[in-house]
Design an enzyme around this catalytic site. Sequence first.
Site, PDB file in Angstrom:
ATOM      1  N   PHE A  56       0.852  -1.191   0.000  1.00  0.00           N
ATOM      2  CA  PHE A  56       0.000   0.000   0.000  1.00  0.00           C
ATOM      3  C   PHE A  56       0.889   1.244   0.000  1.00  0.00           C
ATOM      4  CE2 PHE A  56      -2.863  -3.079   2.201  1.00  0.00           C
ATOM      5  CZ  PHE A  56      -3.853  -3.101   1.231  1.00  0.00           C
ATOM      6  N   GLU A  57       0.581   2.145  -0.887  1.00  0.00           N
ATOM      7  CA  GLU A  57       1.361   3.366  -1.107  1.00  0.00           C
ATOM      8  C   GLU A  57       1.647   4.148   0.181  1.00  0.00           C
ATOM      9  OE1 GLU A  57      -0.402   5.161  -4.427  1.00  0.00           O
ATOM     10  OE2 GLU A  57       0.774   7.008  -4.377  1.00  0.00           O
ATOM     11  N   ALA A  58       0.736   4.107   1.134  1.00  0.00           N
ATOM     12  CA  ALA A  58       0.914   4.892   2.365  1.00  0.00           C
ATOM     13  C   ALA A  58       1.954   4.276   3.288  1.00  0.00           C
ATOM     14  CB  ALA A  58      -0.413   5.044   3.095  1.00  0.00           C
TER      15      ALA A  58
ATOM     16  N   HIS C 104       3.449  12.169  -6.820  1.00  0.00           N
ATOM     17  CA  HIS C 104       3.451  11.805  -5.396  1.00  0.00           C
ATOM     18  C   HIS C 104       4.860  11.461  -4.922  1.00  0.00           C
ATOM     19  CE1 HIS C 104       0.887   9.521  -2.153  1.00  0.00           C
ATOM     20  NE2 HIS C 104       1.431  10.616  -1.692  1.00  0.00           N
TER      21      HIS C 104
END
Lengths: 272, 272, 317, 317
Positions: A56-58, C104
């Site tokens: 997950f990117e976070a 990002h």
Amino acid sequence: MSLYASPEEYGLADLLCCAASREVQDNEIVFAGTGLPMVAIMLAQKTHAPNLKLIFEAGTLDGRPPELPTSVGDARCESGASRSSGLFDAFSIAQRGYVDLGFLGGAEIDLYGNVNTTCIGDYLNPELRLTGSGGNPDINSFAGRTVFIMVHEKRRFVENVSYITSPGWRVKKWPGGEFVHRKELYGSAFRGGPSAVISTAGVFRFDEQDGHMYLDTCHPGKTPAEIKELCQFELDISRVAGETSPPTREELHFIHDVLDPDQIFIPKVKKA
Amino acid sequence: MSLYASPEEYGLADLLCCAASREVQDNEIVFAGTGLPMVAIMLAQKTHAPNLKLIFEAGTLDGRPPELPTSVGDARCESGASRSSGLFDAFSIAQRGYVDLGFLGGAEIDLYGNVNTTCIGDYLNPELRLTGSGGNPDINSFAGRTVFIMVHEKRRFVENVSYITSPGWRVKKWPGGEFVHRKELYGSAFRGGPSAVISTAGVFRFDEQDGHMYLDTCHPGKTPAEIKELCQFELDISRVAGETSPPTREELHFIHDVLDPDQIFIPKVKKA
Amino acid sequence: MSSDKRITLQQAAEIVKNGSSLTFSGFTIWRRPFAVIFELIRQQRKNLHLIEVNGGPQTEFLVGAGCVDIWESCWVGHELYGKYGANLSRKVGEKEILVEDYSHAEMLFRFTAAASGAPYAVTQTSLGTDIHNPEYDVLGRAGKRDGKRIAKHKYIFTEDPFYGAGAQILIPAAKVDVAILCVQQVGEEGTVRVNGQLYSDPEVARAADITIVMAEEIVPEEYLRRNADQNTIATFEVDHILECPFGAHPTGMFGKYDVDGAFLKEFYAGTRTQEGYDAFAKEWIFGLDHIGYLEKLGWPRMLNLRANTALNYRPRK
Amino acid sequence: MSSDKRITLQQAAEIVKNGSSLTFSGFTIWRRPFAVIFELIRQQRKNLHLIEVNGGPQTEFLVGAGCVDIWESCWVGHELYGKYGANLSRKVGEKEILVEDYSHAEMLFRFTAAASGAPYAVTQTSLGTDIHNPEYDVLGRAGKRDGKRIAKHKYIFTEDPFYGAGAQILIPAAKVDVAILCVQQVGEEGTVRVNGQLYSDPEVARAADITIVMAEEIVPEEYLRRNADQNTIATFEVDHILECPFGAHPTGMFGKYDVDGAFLKEFYAGTRTQEGYDAFAKEWIFGLDHIGYLEKLGWPRMLNLRANTALNYRPRK
């Protein structure tokens, strides 16, 4: 009873979810975005790819959330993960080349798989400002393959996207802005590119040589000619392999009884 | 009873330790090296600088070890720290400019405070290979001030060090190698430089304008002329402020009864 | 020494000046320092320059209130509860705000560079996209690139000279005046322990010149120092601390409370227009303090968001 | 899936080929993977290229045994137990080894760059020192800079184009074939939990093409996954695992055992000459396996190094 569900037993979201899920191979490291892709990946984990590793990117690595997270920053992501840290780890790992596959979305896409999630109209005088890039270009730059899931409308499958947010197979070489093959620009960081687009009409793939999108399978009930008509660019329909396989009953069971019983991302179709 | 210990009550290591300790100001962030500097900093923490923050290069931030670590990677470093992590944090914090003061050592030093810990003789055909730089140049580059603790021998206080491991006030500008003032080379990363050398003979400071070392205080029993004779370069003895203050009885108590009772770094001198 | 760093919500907001550059803890709809955001809006702060790894409701609230002149980031929205940033979108259309787009990963690496004292970072992300279109250097076009707080260039193209790895992008470190964090625990001296995903909090705290930490609870330093390897940010990286329970609402906090999706949905649906925003702000921000806000939300709503201690989130059934 | 990654000590050493580039976990005299180091010496590995954030006893043992052709690092010694690396020093004098010097922060940033997939890093450390003396590019002088595993340049001078921060040094990412780690715990699937200081383990594990983790104990994955935010390295970064109690001896391990200072002192004192080294290796390495080595050390010695569980080290009294 057939392995596959009959048309009245599933909806379009089910079909997309299952088609996306089948893009995952076992043992792959998959970068998960929020929404339907998350369900698709977890579906793959429950079915044919039990050893996939979910990032997950976070900042959660090799995650196994017991309850569907509503976004990649969700508290649910951390449960059962191999490691929970932050974005620096997630993006470092991605740039280092660990990621095999990423799932992404977009508002517009062109023939080369360039995707726009930034604005509609002239960037400096936009008709509509959208969310912006998020990690879309990053995952697309770093992963071996990326799969886009999109709503199929003629205004979305365009000759030129308003803004290239995420790189396709032929991209702009700056400062001039002429289109070149991705491989030429990315040098040793080249690992691949968009490998499939799963739209609400069909599944599309790319010829890696000329970088052009072509139609691979039509969703049940759609014809190649209809789908070609839904694209502003010249879609290659010469390589159609047939119809997109419908969801299996097992897949529908996992989606609706296990992964998303609350229909957060995928509505349930009532049987006829 | 006097505040200060009498000569027979302390040894040279005690004197160096206390002189080093007094270089620390309260509330400063101090980068600690292994050995005597570690005792000196912890002594400052026990006496005049209770709010100093100690960083260990191996990755402990704001450490308060209850038992003296024998090196910065020691398991003892972690006890009571604000955060324990790794070198990436320690060096990032240092380069970011958080560090006020660092303590370092060296085998050779020149007039400008350039220090060598790499080799004796020609680098490409060395007479003796030493430990190498370690974090010496890094702490010296990043900190606001650095203090060197050194054995004073004429062969160590030299005209030209065999190899500039750690940068003084006038350093080599590459690729040419001509000496320039540190300020000229470091640009906005300039934060200071060596502020003191505490040798076994005296305490030395630097004129920040011309970058030259000068004698500040002589250790008890030493004269400026004697000390000048112990340097191969021309030592400025025109600014001598007097004698180095001896350890206080309180400092000796902390060194020998609290910090280093096992005499790991500082031998105890028996009273006459 | 233990209470040196304590300030109030009002004081926290006052540290942010008109024209300050500002960034936050959290990720999209998680751990955003809302109690301070609301206070900034009440204090009618102007001309803010937000530099965010990613945006979220906090961006939308500040932008809608007219506090923001420049937004440098990559994304804004409310995840599941609102598809895009309608306030930002409106202000972009009306040219009331300058938006500088990075990817990002670029934003993250910009903060990582700043946090480690490097003036820039090197990356291979987003090559060939319009993010690197030289015509789209919005701050450059506006004459804002003074080379002081805003870098002289948005990015620079180069090639790897060491291994022949090809095209590289250099991106400037993110220089920010103030970072406001919202976390589970801070010690009396400033040690921060974040539970769950760290997002980009460590980088953001270290990159900023002034770091303010708002925590669900201030705990004894000694408690946190018993397990130094579980702490996230060291004392000396934190300038000010304050305790503010439920300070992240309507965003969520790992181990404490989930996202208030209904609140975000209502905000998203109601603030497409400036009139809608003003009405929402009148109801939920102005005339209230943090306790008044919690009382207005009410016990049933907040208890319903409460995370389960064993799971760290609120299970759906 | 749970036992896929398990290998033996012998197999671990066999993964390192003659000519491989190699790096390790730990810091100076802490958490060095000695059981594998000894096995590499027994297997008489040759032409190794060590790239270490910092060196220590492991460097000295391998160098003394003639396993190493190139050493890129910044420091070697035994801390309190031996002032410098006498074996390295001897081999440098005899021109039997190439040494490439960087600073400590440079080595760390080189690994950080590699770990995040960047071909190089930018830093302002060590400006004006002989580390950047163009004449002292040892691998360049030896014609080793092929731009593949060894970068074309030792460093490159540049200026900050974004903020006018002045001179900068570009340093190449550290490319290594194999990293061998020695830690407290690894899960069956490869999740690593390091207790205490992490040193540069996370960067080293990610930078290497093959990562081997030797742990005091292999624990159930599920145990480590209960607290994901306390883990250090994720499964997919680890290729092989093995359990080897006391595998770091004579170096120490946080929470498990202290450094065996007497052993290091004896090694340092006894191996200034090649004859001394050979005698030491004959006694302590050849003809033994790991269990034989532990038996030779004996119970009293090992019990005397044992860390106290509450303190994580062995208190002096």
